[in-house]
Design an enzyme around this catalytic site. Structure first.
Site, PDB file in Angstrom:
ATOM      1  N   TYR A  23      -5.336  20.342   2.851  1.00 58.25           N
ATOM      2  CA  TYR A  23      -6.340  20.288   1.800  1.00 58.25           C
ATOM      3  C   TYR A  23      -5.748  20.396   0.396  1.00 58.25           C
ATOM      4  O   TYR A  23      -6.478  20.270  -0.582  1.00 58.25           O
ATOM      5  CB  TYR A  23      -7.357  21.424   1.981  1.00 58.25           C
ATOM      6  CG  TYR A  23      -8.419  21.105   3.010  1.00 58.25           C
ATOM      7  CD1 TYR A  23      -8.107  21.032   4.364  1.00 58.25           C
ATOM      8  CD2 TYR A  23      -9.732  20.888   2.624  1.00 58.25           C
ATOM      9  CE1 TYR A  23      -9.080  20.753   5.311  1.00 58.25           C
ATOM     10  CE2 TYR A  23     -10.719  20.605   3.560  1.00 58.25           C
ATOM     11  CZ  TYR A  23     -10.387  20.542   4.903  1.00 58.25           C
ATOM     12  OH  TYR A  23     -11.350  20.263   5.823  1.00 58.25           O
ATOM     13  N   LYS A  45      -0.474  24.434  15.755  1.00 57.40           N
ATOM     14  CA  LYS A  45       0.045  23.316  16.556  1.00 57.40           C
ATOM     15  C   LYS A  45       1.566  23.297  16.377  1.00 57.40           C
ATOM     16  O   LYS A  45       2.165  22.270  16.030  1.00 57.40           O
ATOM     17  CB  LYS A  45      -0.630  22.007  16.079  1.00 57.40           C
ATOM     18  CG  LYS A  45      -0.350  20.778  16.910  1.00 57.40           C
ATOM     19  CD  LYS A  45      -1.034  20.742  18.265  1.00 57.40           C
ATOM     20  CE  LYS A  45      -0.599  19.503  19.052  1.00 57.40           C
ATOM     21  NZ  LYS A  45      -1.103  19.517  20.443  1.00 57.40           N
ATOM     22  N   ASP A  90      -5.504  22.176  20.401  1.00 54.24           N
ATOM     23  CA  ASP A  90      -6.173  21.369  21.434  1.00 54.24           C
ATOM     24  C   ASP A  90      -6.708  22.268  22.555  1.00 54.24           C
ATOM     25  O   ASP A  90      -7.860  22.165  22.972  1.00 54.24           O
ATOM     26  CB  ASP A  90      -5.245  20.256  21.966  1.00 54.24           C
ATOM     27  CG  ASP A  90      -3.831  20.736  22.295  1.00 54.24           C
ATOM     28  OD1 ASP A  90      -3.499  21.907  22.015  1.00 54.24           O
ATOM     29  OD2 ASP A  90      -3.042  19.930  22.851  1.00 54.24           O
ATOM     30  N   ASP A 120     -11.661  24.012   9.665  1.00 55.92           N
ATOM     31  CA  ASP A 120     -12.803  23.140   9.371  1.00 55.92           C
ATOM     32  C   ASP A 120     -13.378  22.575  10.664  1.00 55.92           C
ATOM     33  O   ASP A 120     -14.577  22.665  10.937  1.00 55.92           O
ATOM     34  CB  ASP A 120     -12.362  22.004   8.437  1.00 55.92           C
ATOM     35  CG  ASP A 120     -13.483  21.014   8.190  1.00 55.92           C
ATOM     36  OD1 ASP A 120     -14.618  21.466   7.923  1.00 55.92           O
ATOM     37  OD2 ASP A 120     -13.242  19.791   8.286  1.00 55.92           O
ATOM     38  N   ASP A 123     -17.102  23.727  13.149  1.00 52.09           N
ATOM     39  CA  ASP A 123     -18.248  22.877  13.519  1.00 52.09           C
ATOM     40  C   ASP A 123     -18.466  22.994  15.034  1.00 52.09           C
ATOM     41  O   ASP A 123     -19.601  23.086  15.511  1.00 52.09           O
ATOM     42  CB  ASP A 123     -18.023  21.403  13.141  1.00 52.09           C
ATOM     43  CG  ASP A 123     -18.652  21.042  11.787  1.00 52.09           C
ATOM     44  OD1 ASP A 123     -18.640  21.905  10.880  1.00 52.09           O
ATOM     45  OD2 ASP A 123     -19.154  19.910  11.631  1.00 52.09           O
TER      46      ASP A 123
HETATM   47  C1  IPM Z   1     -16.741  22.448   4.978  1.00 49.80           C
HETATM   48  C2  IPM Z   1     -16.718  21.009   4.528  1.00 49.80           C
HETATM   49  C3  IPM Z   1     -15.653  20.833   3.456  1.00 49.80           C
HETATM   50  C4  IPM Z   1     -14.315  21.166   4.101  1.00 49.80           C
HETATM   51  C5  IPM Z   1     -15.608  19.438   2.802  1.00 49.80           C
HETATM   52  C6  IPM Z   1     -16.943  18.981   2.308  1.00 49.80           C
HETATM   53  C7  IPM Z   1     -14.599  19.410   1.680  1.00 49.80           C
HETATM   54  O1  IPM Z   1     -16.522  20.168   5.606  1.00 49.80           O
HETATM   55  O2  IPM Z   1     -16.959  23.330   4.130  1.00 49.80           O
HETATM   56  O3  IPM Z   1     -16.572  22.700   6.181  1.00 49.80           O
HETATM   57  O4  IPM Z   1     -13.715  20.315   4.762  1.00 49.80           O
HETATM   58  O5  IPM Z   1     -13.870  22.300   3.913  1.00 49.80           O
HETATM   59 MN    MN Z   2     -16.590  21.162   7.562  1.00 49.61          MN
END
Ligand code: IPM
Ligand code: MN
Ligand code: NAD
Length: 348
Positions: free
Chosen positions: A132, A183, A216, A240, A244
């Protein structure tokens, strides 16, 4: 206490409005007072003025006790412009080096995994480096010989402070285990550093158990046995992606909260989800992620009792199925906000 509010785009605006409703009730019930100041940054502002986040705003936002952020991102704006220009810029310039993301199952019916009753882990995502960092560039752009490089930056300082935070967080919250996810079997330089620093720092915390997964295998293990994890520390990009996945195993992005923190400075509090253009404007976005994010903000502001009460109120509306369609309910965004306000009165 001064709180900057950046609702941003799409459902960011809709869910922040509900978070503010709940914070209003907190003021009443806990005898505190918040001084909210709203900022317009996001897609509309950018399309109108060409400005993402001016320098003065970075400085000014950094002077607030906390920043309450919705989400940014808009199909009319090229990907990356708002993400880098606003969100990452704030994380980086305010040196918010930890992204704290709890993954907690509030009710067994919410998980798509069979037979899981208890999931309760917290991700400590390194938040200022890795892939990032924005280091890289093009060579011969637009030609058949184009080269695109995106460098993964790992500094000893950056890695160490994230790992140290994870151990301190475990101690502070009574958790017994810290898991490192990397990794290093492929990223033999970058993640070798992570493994060495992790081993070194862990020696200072004899009472905390350690554990390790390659990313993984971690994705596999989070689905198979998520109950074994307590605190997980991981580089930026993996954090990140895995959060999710973490959100989905406990009910989805509509419930996933996050805190960008630097223990010495301000904090920026935003749900894990984005601006969700597919459902924006329909009044069906789940505001609970933003409301749980407000709870993380209250905790950071030293208002632990209020933070716990908000979390309890969320648990109560989930138990009563007073929720949006993503969780199987039929309430609107603002009806769920109202339900949490009502529940707050009962749990306090
Ligand atoms: C998050 C989002 C951000 C990230 C993006 C929008 C830059 O996906 O906060 O999880 O990747 O950190
Ligand atoms: Mn995200
Ligand atoms: P997203 O998180 O916005 O949406 C992913 C899916 O989850 C969509 O189907 C959406 O409808 C659903 N969803 C998300 N939040 C929900 C909620 N509260 N209630 C119900 N359903 C919800 O991810 P995306 O579609 O990949 O990204 C959209 C935009 O948001 C992009 O521009 C992206 O860069 C940006 N983004 C911003 C942030 C942020 O500001 N923190 C985070 C992630 C993505």
């Amino acid at each position: 206490m001064r709180i900057a509010v950046v609702p941003g785009d799409g459902i960011g605006k809709e869910v922040v409005a509900e978070g503010l409703k709940v914070l209003g009730k907190v003021e009443e019930l806990f005898n505190v007072s918040f001084d909210f100041e709203e900022f317009p940054f996001g897609a509309e502002h950018y399309l109108k003025t060409g400005e993402t986040l001016p320098d003065w705003a970075v400085e000014e936002l950094g002077r607030f006790d906390a920043i309450y952020f919705g989400a940014i991102g808009d199909p009319r704006v090229k990907p990356g412009v708002l993400e880098h220009g606003i969100l990452l810029r704030l994380r980086f310039s305010l040196d918010l080096y930890v992204n704290l993301r709890p993954v907690k199952l509030y009710h067994p019916r919410l998980t798509p995994l069979k037979g899981k009753e208890r999931i309760d882990m917290v991700f400590v995502r390194e938040n200022t480096e890795g892939l990032y960092a924005g280091s890289g560039g093009f060579l011969r752009k637009g030609t058949p010989n184009e080269v695109a490089v995106q460098e993964m930056i790992n500094t000893r300082h950056g890695v160490e402070r994230a790992i140290r935070f994870a151990f301190e967080y475990a101690v502070k919250t009574g958790r017994k285990k810290v898991t490192l996810v990397d990794k290093a079997n492929v990223l033999t330089y970058a993640h070798d550093l992570w493994e060495r620093v992790f081993a070194e720092v862990s020696r200072e915390y004899a009472d905390i158990e350690t554990d390790h997964y390659y990313v993984d295998a971690m994705a596999m293990k989070m689905v198979r046995s998520p109950e074994v994890f307590e605190v997980v520390v991981t580089p930026n990009m993996f954090g990140d992606i895995l959060t999710d996945l973490g959100a989905e195993i406990v009910g989805g992005l509509g419930l996933a909260a996050s805190a960008n923190v630097n223990p010495e400075g301000t904090g920026m509090f935003e749900p894990v989800h984005g601006s969700a253009p597919d459902i924006a404007g329909k009044g069906i976005a789940n505001p609970l992620a933003a409301i749980l994010t407000a709870s993380l903000m209250l905790e950071h502001l030293g208002l632990g009792d209020a933070a716990n009460a908000v979390e309890k109120a969320v648990e109560k509306v989930i138990a009563e199925n007073r929720v949006t369609p993503d969780l199987g309910g039929n309430l609107s965004t603002s009806q769920v906000g109202d339900a949490v306000v009502e529940a707050l009165e009962v749990v306090v």
